[in-house]
Motif scaffolding. Sequence first.
Motif, PDB file in Angstrom:
ATOM      1  N   ILE A 314       0.843  -1.200   0.000  1.00 24.21           N
ATOM      2  CA  ILE A 314       0.000   0.000   0.000  1.00 24.21           C
ATOM      3  C   ILE A 314       0.878   1.249   0.000  1.00 24.21           C
ATOM      4  O   ILE A 314       0.633   2.206  -0.736  1.00 24.21           O
ATOM      5  CB  ILE A 314      -0.948  -0.004   1.224  1.00 24.21           C
ATOM      6  N   SER A 315       1.943   1.233   0.828  1.00 22.10           N
ATOM      7  CA  SER A 315       2.867   2.373   0.877  1.00 22.10           C
ATOM      8  C   SER A 315       3.561   2.566  -0.466  1.00 22.10           C
ATOM      9  O   SER A 315       3.655   3.690  -0.980  1.00 22.10           O
ATOM     10  CB  SER A 315       3.912   2.154   1.979  1.00 22.10           C
ATOM     11  N   TYR A 316       4.051   1.466  -1.032  1.00 26.69           N
ATOM     12  CA  TYR A 316       4.770   1.552  -2.312  1.00 26.69           C
ATOM     13  C   TYR A 316       3.823   1.959  -3.441  1.00 26.69           C
ATOM     14  O   TYR A 316       4.165   2.811  -4.271  1.00 26.69           O
ATOM     15  CB  TYR A 316       5.411   0.202  -2.612  1.00 26.69           C
ATOM     16  N   TYR A 317       2.647   1.351  -3.456  1.00 22.90           N
ATOM     17  CA  TYR A 317       1.665   1.620  -4.503  1.00 22.90           C
ATOM     18  C   TYR A 317       1.188   3.073  -4.457  1.00 22.90           C
ATOM     19  O   TYR A 317       0.841   3.659  -5.488  1.00 22.90           O
ATOM     20  CB  TYR A 317       0.477   0.671  -4.324  1.00 22.90           C
ATOM     21  N   TYR A 611      -7.378  -8.822   6.205  1.00 23.17           N
ATOM     22  CA  TYR A 611      -8.203  -7.742   5.654  1.00 23.17           C
ATOM     23  C   TYR A 611      -8.603  -6.749   6.740  1.00 23.17           C
ATOM     24  O   TYR A 611      -8.435  -5.531   6.589  1.00 23.17           O
ATOM     25  CB  TYR A 611      -9.446  -8.320   4.981  1.00 23.17           C
ATOM     26  N   PHE A 612      -9.129  -7.271   7.860  1.00 25.50           N
ATOM     27  CA  PHE A 612      -9.572  -6.371   8.926  1.00 25.50           C
ATOM     28  C   PHE A 612      -8.391  -5.711   9.626  1.00 25.50           C
ATOM     29  O   PHE A 612      -8.499  -4.567  10.079  1.00 25.50           O
ATOM     30  CB  PHE A 612     -10.437  -7.138   9.931  1.00 25.50           C
ATOM     31  N   ALA A 613      -7.259  -6.423   9.721  1.00 20.01           N
ATOM     32  CA  ALA A 613      -6.069  -5.821  10.323  1.00 20.01           C
ATOM     33  C   ALA A 613      -5.567  -4.655   9.487  1.00 20.01           C
ATOM     34  O   ALA A 613      -5.251  -3.576  10.015  1.00 20.01           O
ATOM     35  CB  ALA A 613      -4.975  -6.876  10.487  1.00 20.01           C
ATOM     36  N   VAL A 614      -5.498  -4.851   8.165  1.00 15.26           N
ATOM     37  CA  VAL A 614      -5.017  -3.791   7.278  1.00 15.26           C
ATOM     38  C   VAL A 614      -6.025  -2.654   7.199  1.00 15.26           C
ATOM     39  O   VAL A 614      -5.659  -1.470   7.218  1.00 15.26           O
ATOM     40  CB  VAL A 614      -4.726  -4.364   5.875  1.00 15.26           C
ATOM     41  N   LYS A 615      -7.310  -2.999   7.147  1.00 16.07           N
ATOM     42  CA  LYS A 615      -8.349  -1.977   7.014  1.00 16.07           C
ATOM     43  C   LYS A 615      -8.385  -1.037   8.213  1.00 16.07           C
ATOM     44  O   LYS A 615      -8.762   0.127   8.095  1.00 16.07           O
ATOM     45  CB  LYS A 615      -9.712  -2.643   6.838  1.00 16.07           C
ATOM     46  N   SER A 616      -7.981  -1.525   9.374  1.00 15.82           N
ATOM     47  CA  SER A 616      -8.060  -0.712  10.583  1.00 15.82           C
ATOM     48  C   SER A 616      -7.135   0.497  10.531  1.00 15.82           C
ATOM     49  O   SER A 616      -7.420   1.517  11.157  1.00 15.82           O
ATOM     50  CB  SER A 616      -7.729  -1.562  11.817  1.00 15.82           C
ATOM     51  N   PHE A 619      -4.756   3.783   6.161  1.00 16.20           N
ATOM     52  CA  PHE A 619      -4.594   5.185   5.773  1.00 16.20           C
ATOM     53  C   PHE A 619      -3.352   5.819   6.400  1.00 16.20           C
ATOM     54  O   PHE A 619      -2.941   6.912   5.988  1.00 16.20           O
ATOM     55  CB  PHE A 619      -5.841   5.988   6.175  1.00 16.20           C
ATOM     56  N   LEU A 620      -2.750   5.149   7.371  1.00  9.66           N
ATOM     57  CA  LEU A 620      -1.492   5.639   7.933  1.00  9.66           C
ATOM     58  C   LEU A 620      -0.316   5.341   7.005  1.00  9.66           C
ATOM     59  O   LEU A 620       0.780   5.892   7.190  1.00  9.66           O
ATOM     60  CB  LEU A 620      -1.231   5.002   9.299  1.00  9.66           C
ATOM     61  N   PHE A 621      -0.527   4.467   6.014  1.00  8.25           N
ATOM     62  CA  PHE A 621       0.558   4.001   5.157  1.00  8.25           C
ATOM     63  C   PHE A 621       0.452   4.484   3.716  1.00  8.25           C
ATOM     64  O   PHE A 621       1.438   4.436   2.980  1.00  8.25           O
ATOM     65  CB  PHE A 621       0.616   2.469   5.159  1.00  8.25           C
ATOM     66  N   GLY A 622      -0.736   4.890   3.278  1.00  8.87           N
ATOM     67  CA  GLY A 622      -0.860   5.303   1.891  1.00  8.87           C
ATOM     68  C   GLY A 622      -2.250   5.787   1.561  1.00  8.87           C
ATOM     69  O   GLY A 622      -3.100   5.986   2.438  1.00  8.87           O
ATOM     70  N   THR A 623      -2.491   5.959   0.269  1.00  7.99           N
ATOM     71  CA  THR A 623      -3.767   6.500  -0.206  1.00  7.99           C
ATOM     72  C   THR A 623      -4.614   5.471  -0.943  1.00  7.99           C
ATOM     73  O   THR A 623      -5.767   5.738  -1.257  1.00  7.99           O
ATOM     74  CB  THR A 623      -3.506   7.683  -1.154  1.00  7.99           C
ATOM     75  N   GLU A 624      -4.055   4.310  -1.243  1.00  9.01           N
ATOM     76  CA  GLU A 624      -4.779   3.266  -1.973  1.00  9.01           C
ATOM     77  C   GLU A 624      -4.936   2.050  -1.067  1.00  9.01           C
ATOM     78  O   GLU A 624      -3.987   1.653  -0.387  1.00  9.01           O
ATOM     79  CB  GLU A 624      -4.020   2.867  -3.236  1.00  9.01           C
ATOM     80  N   PHE A 625      -6.112   1.433  -1.094  1.00 13.05           N
ATOM     81  CA  PHE A 625      -6.375   0.298  -0.199  1.00 13.05           C
ATOM     82  C   PHE A 625      -6.706  -0.975  -0.969  1.00 13.05           C
ATOM     83  O   PHE A 625      -6.011  -1.992  -0.857  1.00 13.05           O
ATOM     84  CB  PHE A 625      -7.508   0.651   0.760  1.00 13.05           C
ATOM     85  N   GLU A 626      -7.777  -0.953  -1.754  1.00 12.98           N
ATOM     86  CA  GLU A 626      -8.298  -2.186  -2.349  1.00 12.98           C
ATOM     87  C   GLU A 626      -7.316  -2.844  -3.313  1.00 12.98           C
ATOM     88  O   GLU A 626      -7.002  -4.035  -3.179  1.00 12.98           O
ATOM     89  CB  GLU A 626      -9.624  -1.917  -3.094  1.00 12.98           C
ATOM     90  N   ILE A 631      -4.028  -7.502  -4.791  1.00 17.27           N
ATOM     91  CA  ILE A 631      -2.902  -8.094  -5.517  1.00 17.27           C
ATOM     92  C   ILE A 631      -2.124  -9.047  -4.616  1.00 17.27           C
ATOM     93  O   ILE A 631      -1.796 -10.178  -5.009  1.00 17.27           O
ATOM     94  CB  ILE A 631      -1.978  -6.981  -6.067  1.00 17.27           C
ATOM     95  N   ILE A 632      -1.823  -8.614  -3.397  1.00 19.78           N
ATOM     96  CA  ILE A 632      -1.092  -9.463  -2.449  1.00 19.78           C
ATOM     97  C   ILE A 632      -1.898 -10.710  -2.121  1.00 19.78           C
ATOM     98  O   ILE A 632      -1.370 -11.833  -2.104  1.00 19.78           O
ATOM     99  CB  ILE A 632      -0.763  -8.679  -1.165  1.00 19.78           C
ATOM    100  N   MET A 633      -3.192 -10.544  -1.866  1.00 18.16           N
ATOM    101  CA  MET A 633      -4.042 -11.695  -1.545  1.00 18.16           C
ATOM    102  C   MET A 633      -4.098 -12.678  -2.711  1.00 18.16           C
ATOM    103  O   MET A 633      -4.053 -13.902  -2.504  1.00 18.16           O
ATOM    104  CB  MET A 633      -5.450 -11.218  -1.185  1.00 18.16           C
ATOM    105  N   SER A 634      -4.199 -12.162  -3.921  1.00 18.39           N
ATOM    106  CA  SER A 634      -4.267 -13.034  -5.103  1.00 18.39           C
ATOM    107  C   SER A 634      -2.993 -13.863  -5.244  1.00 18.39           C
ATOM    108  O   SER A 634      -3.046 -15.057  -5.571  1.00 18.39           O
ATOM    109  CB  SER A 634      -4.496 -12.199  -6.359  1.00 18.39           C
TER     110      SER A 634
END
Length: 659
Positions: A314-317, A611-616, A619-626, A631-634
């Motif tokens: 998320i940070s890199y993206y 999912y719930f851990a990252v969703k919480s 926004f502290l790490f970047g601007t894109e979430f889904e 991609i990582i999950m896939s």
Amino acid sequence: MTLSKLVLRSMRKNLKHYYLYFFALIFSVTLCFSFTTLYTNPSVIETLEKSGTASTGFEVASYILYFIVTFFVLYANHLFMKRRSKEIGLYQLIGMTKGLVVRLIALENIILFILAVGVGMVLGFLSSRIFAMILLRLVELEAVVDLTFSIEALTQSTIVFTILLVVILIQMIWMIRRVSLLSLFNASKKADERIKPFGVFQMIMGIIGIALIYYGYYKSTQLFNIADPDAATNLFMNMLLILASTIFGTFLFFRFSVSFIMNLLRSRKKGHLNVVDVLAISPIMHRMKSNAKSLTLITTLTALAIGIMGLSYISYYSSENNARQSSPYDYMIIDNKGVEFLELLNKEGIRYEKEDYLMSEVDLNIEELISNGLKDSPLFFTDEMKTSVISLSDFQKKVPNVEINDGEALLTSYVNVLSEIMPLQKEKNIVAKTEDLEVTLFVTDIREDFLLYSAVNTGGPVLVVTDDLFDQISASGKERTQIGINLKDNNDLEKAEAIYEDLADARGFELEIVEGHPFTHTPSSYEELRKENIATFGMTIFVTAFLGLAFLLTTGSILYFKQMAEAEDEKESYTTLRKIGFSTSNIMKGIYAKQLFSFGVPLFIGLLHSYFAVKSGWFLFGTEFETPLMIIMSLYILMYGVFAVLTIQYYKRVVNNSL
């Protein structure tokens, strides 16, 4: 027969059990050695240091890799010793002493381990250059990477793996010497003990397990909810509570909830079980007591790996979006400091577009825009905040179709961490003040457009008002100017960056974040900010990808080894089914259903946890979430699928050879 011949025969006989373990061990050593070689490679270190990228994370990550490999090897060795318990018992039954058996198994382990470590180090050395090129590609740096053999990496890896070998031998000696001859013949069957009839207690514990997982998910959504006084003041304790409830709930789910669900499915059959039920539902129920701990561990490791990799990606993206939010234009000139940059661009024939903005500042009270729940938070403050103001006509340079009337305003550039923690409501009134003016405005919209350099408005929202009101505000307040410049041709980027950098001293403008303490700030170009983000987060995603691979290898291999052991234990059942007329395809249907559970359920729950851990707090790490998380999950689902296919192929061989 000599001991050496016996060792070689035993290794050939057990090769079908050892081959994936041997491969996994080689892969683990390759990762560790290439990683250690990478951060001791002078050409890589020099390049990273020149770019200002920290490389200290390499050493920390290498120790984490060693820990993961140690855990994996010890766990796998324990499983194999359990699988070979009957063989060890037979050795003793024909007259071999425990000491001789220990020497036999120890020699096997030493030979296997030395071969794996040797091959892994060679592959790690050869692949270190490839990994170095991947790293430099991620951080967008260009350098010639030499294939350098590191004595430091060899020494460190040799010490670590020698210690690991000693620990493995101690584990093996302890397992052989502590058990009786009779227990060796029954060790591999302990997982097949029949479970007790499912009662009220088991049902309650199963429901509690699901409730604990749900509670952990709910608390994670409230982790940064400043409207909750507890969440606002006890962040660390809430994180521990979420972690404990989720992990313990996962254990109860596998220990009781699964059996509860399977009992319901079997009850609906009313005793009419087909071959799929016999080969899928029944083994899952009867083995869940012994498998609950390992499945909980696998699920937790999966969630941890996906969560860490997800946040890193998320940070890199988001690197480009973060840079664009800080610098909405390629180049920014504030208060005409460094305006000669434009002259130099013209002199070099560099084509560009520019937009001029006039800015002022007000004290803004946004209390009415905040929900009542947030107002009760101990972190909420009702003080007025300094806010940048621009006119509607300037805003329309960026967004042409927006209109506001007298007495109205809109807020823009509100799309950062603050907007996630403290969302604002539109169609409410706000009060804007200067030394000579106070006006109440109706907020028609809250937008995400970025126009001003982030240091000017200190990351807060920007107020857009009518031109007449802006003239009144600027007359009674401090007026600033901003020139935003975008290049028309990216081929001119290198020249423009050099010119902008040469004017660094001239571009510095006065900034006052704390009243009475002004300082000089030099704005950065968009490209400079983007490269800084790419360098930092590229390093992070590279390190976490290594750790994620190690976690994936550990969890996937453990699942494979456990299913391999179960396949051998169930071979007699397959023989019986084949004798009474069931074909391989009929039997495999039940095995497919079982593997769908064995691999699918831990993966699915791990994906939910992550999912719930990252969703919480994404926004502290970047601007894109889904997108980055999907991609990582896939990728993780794909790799788990590979292990599942390998397992099914092994089952198919067992079924084919059962008759």
